[in-house]
Write a protein that holds these residues in place. Structure first.
Motif, PDB file in Angstrom:
ATOM      1  N   GLN A 100       0.899  -1.191   0.018  1.00 48.73           N
ATOM      2  CA  GLN A 100      -0.003   0.044  -0.075  1.00 48.73           C
ATOM      3  C   GLN A 100       0.882   1.145   0.046  1.00 48.73           C
ATOM      4  O   GLN A 100       0.387   2.330  -0.661  1.00 48.73           O
ATOM      5  CB  GLN A 100      -0.834   0.065   1.190  1.00 48.73           C
ATOM      6  N   ALA A 101       1.922   1.170   0.444  1.00 49.11           N
ATOM      7  CA  ALA A 101       2.847   2.400   0.593  1.00 49.11           C
ATOM      8  C   ALA A 101       3.474   2.727  -0.755  1.00 49.11           C
ATOM      9  O   ALA A 101       3.520   3.985  -1.177  1.00 49.11           O
ATOM     10  CB  ALA A 101       4.200   2.054   1.454  1.00 49.11           C
ATOM     11  N   ILE A 102       3.664   1.668  -1.717  1.00 52.76           N
ATOM     12  CA  ILE A 102       3.907   1.957  -2.930  1.00 52.76           C
ATOM     13  C   ILE A 102       2.730   2.661  -3.733  1.00 52.76           C
ATOM     14  O   ILE A 102       2.923   3.535  -4.745  1.00 52.76           O
ATOM     15  CB  ILE A 102       4.506   0.787  -3.959  1.00 52.76           C
ATOM     16  N   MET A 103       1.644   2.042  -3.390  1.00 47.53           N
ATOM     17  CA  MET A 103       0.286   2.326  -4.337  1.00 47.53           C
ATOM     18  C   MET A 103      -0.343   3.746  -3.905  1.00 47.53           C
ATOM     19  O   MET A 103      -1.058   4.355  -4.523  1.00 47.53           O
ATOM     20  CB  MET A 103      -0.861   1.578  -4.350  1.00 47.53           C
ATOM     21  N   SER A 104       0.140   4.346  -2.670  1.00 43.05           N
ATOM     22  CA  SER A 104       0.078   5.719  -2.081  1.00 43.05           C
ATOM     23  C   SER A 104       1.016   6.455  -1.910  1.00 43.05           C
ATOM     24  O   SER A 104       1.026   6.651  -0.662  1.00 43.05           O
ATOM     25  CB  SER A 104      -1.172   5.682  -1.278  1.00 43.05           C
ATOM     26  N   PRO A 105       1.596   7.082  -2.689  1.00 36.11           N
ATOM     27  CA  PRO A 105       3.242   7.843  -2.374  1.00 36.11           C
ATOM     28  C   PRO A 105       2.747   8.790  -1.424  1.00 36.11           C
ATOM     29  O   PRO A 105       1.470   9.522  -1.376  1.00 36.11           O
ATOM     30  CB  PRO A 105       3.576   8.103  -3.539  1.00 36.11           C
ATOM     31  N   ARG A 106       3.566   9.306  -0.339  1.00 31.14           N
ATOM     32  CA  ARG A 106       3.185  10.276   0.446  1.00 31.14           C
ATOM     33  C   ARG A 106       3.144  11.668  -0.148  1.00 31.14           C
ATOM     34  O   ARG A 106       2.251  12.581   0.266  1.00 31.14           O
ATOM     35  CB  ARG A 106       4.428  10.649   1.259  1.00 31.14           C
ATOM     36  N   SER A 107       3.789  12.111  -1.409  1.00 29.87           N
ATOM     37  CA  SER A 107       3.745  13.335  -1.964  1.00 29.87           C
ATOM     38  C   SER A 107       2.297  13.589  -2.578  1.00 29.87           C
ATOM     39  O   SER A 107       1.802  14.658  -2.587  1.00 29.87           O
ATOM     40  CB  SER A 107       4.616  13.302  -3.058  1.00 29.87           C
ATOM     41  N   ASN A 108       1.607  12.374  -3.276  1.00 28.65           N
ATOM     42  CA  ASN A 108       0.417  12.512  -3.772  1.00 28.65           C
ATOM     43  C   ASN A 108      -0.503  11.067  -3.652  1.00 28.65           C
ATOM     44  O   ASN A 108      -0.368  10.350  -4.389  1.00 28.65           O
ATOM     45  CB  ASN A 108       0.708  12.915  -5.357  1.00 28.65           C
ATOM     46  N   PRO A 109      -0.909  10.964  -2.432  1.00 27.72           N
ATOM     47  CA  PRO A 109      -1.437   9.627  -2.198  1.00 27.72           C
ATOM     48  C   PRO A 109      -2.625   9.308  -2.993  1.00 27.72           C
ATOM     49  O   PRO A 109      -2.999   8.026  -3.416  1.00 27.72           O
ATOM     50  CB  PRO A 109      -2.125   9.814  -0.816  1.00 27.72           C
ATOM     51  N   ALA A 110      -3.120  10.209  -3.745  1.00 24.43           N
ATOM     52  CA  ALA A 110      -4.330   9.760  -4.631  1.00 24.43           C
ATOM     53  C   ALA A 110      -3.802   9.725  -6.212  1.00 24.43           C
ATOM     54  O   ALA A 110      -4.866   9.454  -7.072  1.00 24.43           O
ATOM     55  CB  ALA A 110      -5.581  10.774  -4.778  1.00 24.43           C
ATOM     56  N   TYR A 111      -2.764   9.646  -6.117  1.00 27.01           N
ATOM     57  CA  TYR A 111      -2.090   9.641  -7.660  1.00 27.01           C
ATOM     58  C   TYR A 111      -2.530   8.407  -8.334  1.00 27.01           C
ATOM     59  O   TYR A 111      -3.076   8.557  -9.746  1.00 27.01           O
ATOM     60  CB  TYR A 111      -0.612   9.751  -7.634  1.00 27.01           C
ATOM     61  N   TYR A 112      -2.511   7.165  -8.128  1.00 31.44           N
ATOM     62  CA  TYR A 112      -2.667   6.129  -8.807  1.00 31.44           C
ATOM     63  C   TYR A 112      -4.337   5.957  -8.918  1.00 31.44           C
ATOM     64  O   TYR A 112      -4.762   5.478  -9.900  1.00 31.44           O
ATOM     65  CB  TYR A 112      -2.187   4.934  -8.158  1.00 31.44           C
ATOM     66  N   ARG A 113      -5.050   6.246  -8.126  1.00 28.89           N
ATOM     67  CA  ARG A 113      -6.468   6.334  -8.086  1.00 28.89           C
ATOM     68  C   ARG A 113      -7.086   7.136  -9.263  1.00 28.89           C
ATOM     69  O   ARG A 113      -7.765   6.988  -9.960  1.00 28.89           O
ATOM     70  CB  ARG A 113      -7.216   6.589  -6.747  1.00 28.89           C
ATOM     71  N   ASP A 114      -6.492   8.550  -9.231  1.00 29.77           N
ATOM     72  CA  ASP A 114      -6.876   9.534 -10.174  1.00 29.77           C
ATOM     73  C   ASP A 114      -6.225   9.148 -11.669  1.00 29.77           C
ATOM     74  O   ASP A 114      -6.927   9.273 -12.414  1.00 29.77           O
ATOM     75  CB  ASP A 114      -6.185  10.684  -9.868  1.00 29.77           C
ATOM     76  N   LEU A 115      -5.300   8.260 -11.694  1.00 31.22           N
ATOM     77  CA  LEU A 115      -4.569   7.992 -13.022  1.00 31.22           C
ATOM     78  C   LEU A 115      -5.599   6.804 -13.582  1.00 31.22           C
ATOM     79  O   LEU A 115      -5.984   7.150 -14.679  1.00 31.22           O
ATOM     80  CB  LEU A 115      -3.237   7.378 -12.731  1.00 31.22           C
ATOM     81  N   MET A 116      -6.139   6.026 -12.627  1.00 32.88           N
ATOM     82  CA  MET A 116      -6.930   4.903 -13.258  1.00 32.88           C
ATOM     83  C   MET A 116      -8.461   5.554 -13.505  1.00 32.88           C
ATOM     84  O   MET A 116      -8.960   5.095 -14.512  1.00 32.88           O
ATOM     85  CB  MET A 116      -7.207   3.671 -12.039  1.00 32.88           C
ATOM     86  N   ALA A 117      -8.764   6.419 -12.817  1.00 27.88           N
ATOM     87  CA  ALA A 117     -10.039   7.073 -13.036  1.00 27.88           C
ATOM     88  C   ALA A 117      -9.956   7.917 -14.494  1.00 27.88           C
ATOM     89  O   ALA A 117     -10.897   7.749 -15.346  1.00 27.88           O
ATOM     90  CB  ALA A 117     -10.552   8.139 -12.173  1.00 27.88           C
ATOM     91  N   GLU A 118      -8.694   8.510 -14.651  1.00 23.97           N
ATOM     92  CA  GLU A 118      -8.575   9.365 -15.950  1.00 23.97           C
ATOM     93  C   GLU A 118      -8.599   8.282 -17.187  1.00 23.97           C
ATOM     94  O   GLU A 118      -9.061   8.599 -18.273  1.00 23.97           O
ATOM     95  CB  GLU A 118      -7.166  10.077 -16.000  1.00 23.97           C
ATOM     96  N   ILE A 119      -8.129   7.093 -16.979  1.00 24.22           N
ATOM     97  CA  ILE A 119      -7.727   6.121 -18.111  1.00 24.22           C
ATOM     98  C   ILE A 119      -9.230   5.479 -18.397  1.00 24.22           C
ATOM     99  O   ILE A 119      -9.423   5.318 -19.525  1.00 24.22           O
ATOM    100  CB  ILE A 119      -6.839   4.901 -17.415  1.00 24.22           C
ATOM    101  N   GLU A 120     -10.004   5.423 -17.179  1.00 25.57           N
ATOM    102  CA  GLU A 120     -11.437   4.886 -17.439  1.00 25.57           C
ATOM    103  C   GLU A 120     -12.219   5.777 -18.192  1.00 25.57           C
ATOM    104  O   GLU A 120     -13.023   5.505 -19.071  1.00 25.57           O
ATOM    105  CB  GLU A 120     -11.999   4.607 -16.227  1.00 25.57           C
TER     106      GLU A 120
END
Length: 142
Positions: A100-120
């Protein structure tokens, strides 16, 4: 393993390969089919997924002579098929799960969630909406 069983495994793996919704014009399966056709020395008409119409069997004097494929290394081809199956079965993400630490980096915790939402969201956009979204990225209104 025989040449026919290798071809069977290739075709089985490529028939299960998922479609790329982000790049529908580019198909990994089609590029692998052309590689297999060249590698195994098959006639282009033997490729079942080929969408190109067959040309006449007469060769023109301007067309280059095709060279025979190099000898088939069955062990190397079997490793290639195994690699395809390992990606299909998702062996690596099961063997090496991401923390989970890799999937939510401290600098931008929502980065991967936002990326997946953008792709969808990008999959449902029309060409005009894609173009508009691209140009919106060039201008900052703040």
């Amino acid at each position: 393993m025989s040449k026919q069983s290798l071809l069977k495994h290739y075709h089985l793996a490529l028939s299960r390969w998922p479609k790329d919704t982000l790049r529908p014009d580019t198909s990994f399966s089609a590029s692998m089919q052309s590689r297999i056709t060249r590698r195994f020395g098959l006639a282009p008409s033997a490729n079942p997924s080929s969408s190109k119409p067959s040309t006449s069997s007469k060769s023109s004097p301007e067309s280059p002579q095709t060279t025979p494929p190099p000898p088939l290394d069955e062990a190397a081809e079997l490793e290639q098929v195994n690699a395809l199956y390992s990606f299909l079965e998702d062996r690596y993400s099961k063997r090496y799960p991401l923390s989970q630490a890799i999937m939510s980096p401290r600098s931008n915790p929502a980065y991967y969630r936002d990326l997946m939402a953008e792709i969808e969201q990008s999959q449902q956009r029309s060409r005009f909406q894609q173009w508009l979204h691209t140009w919106k990225g060039f201008f900052r209104w703040q």
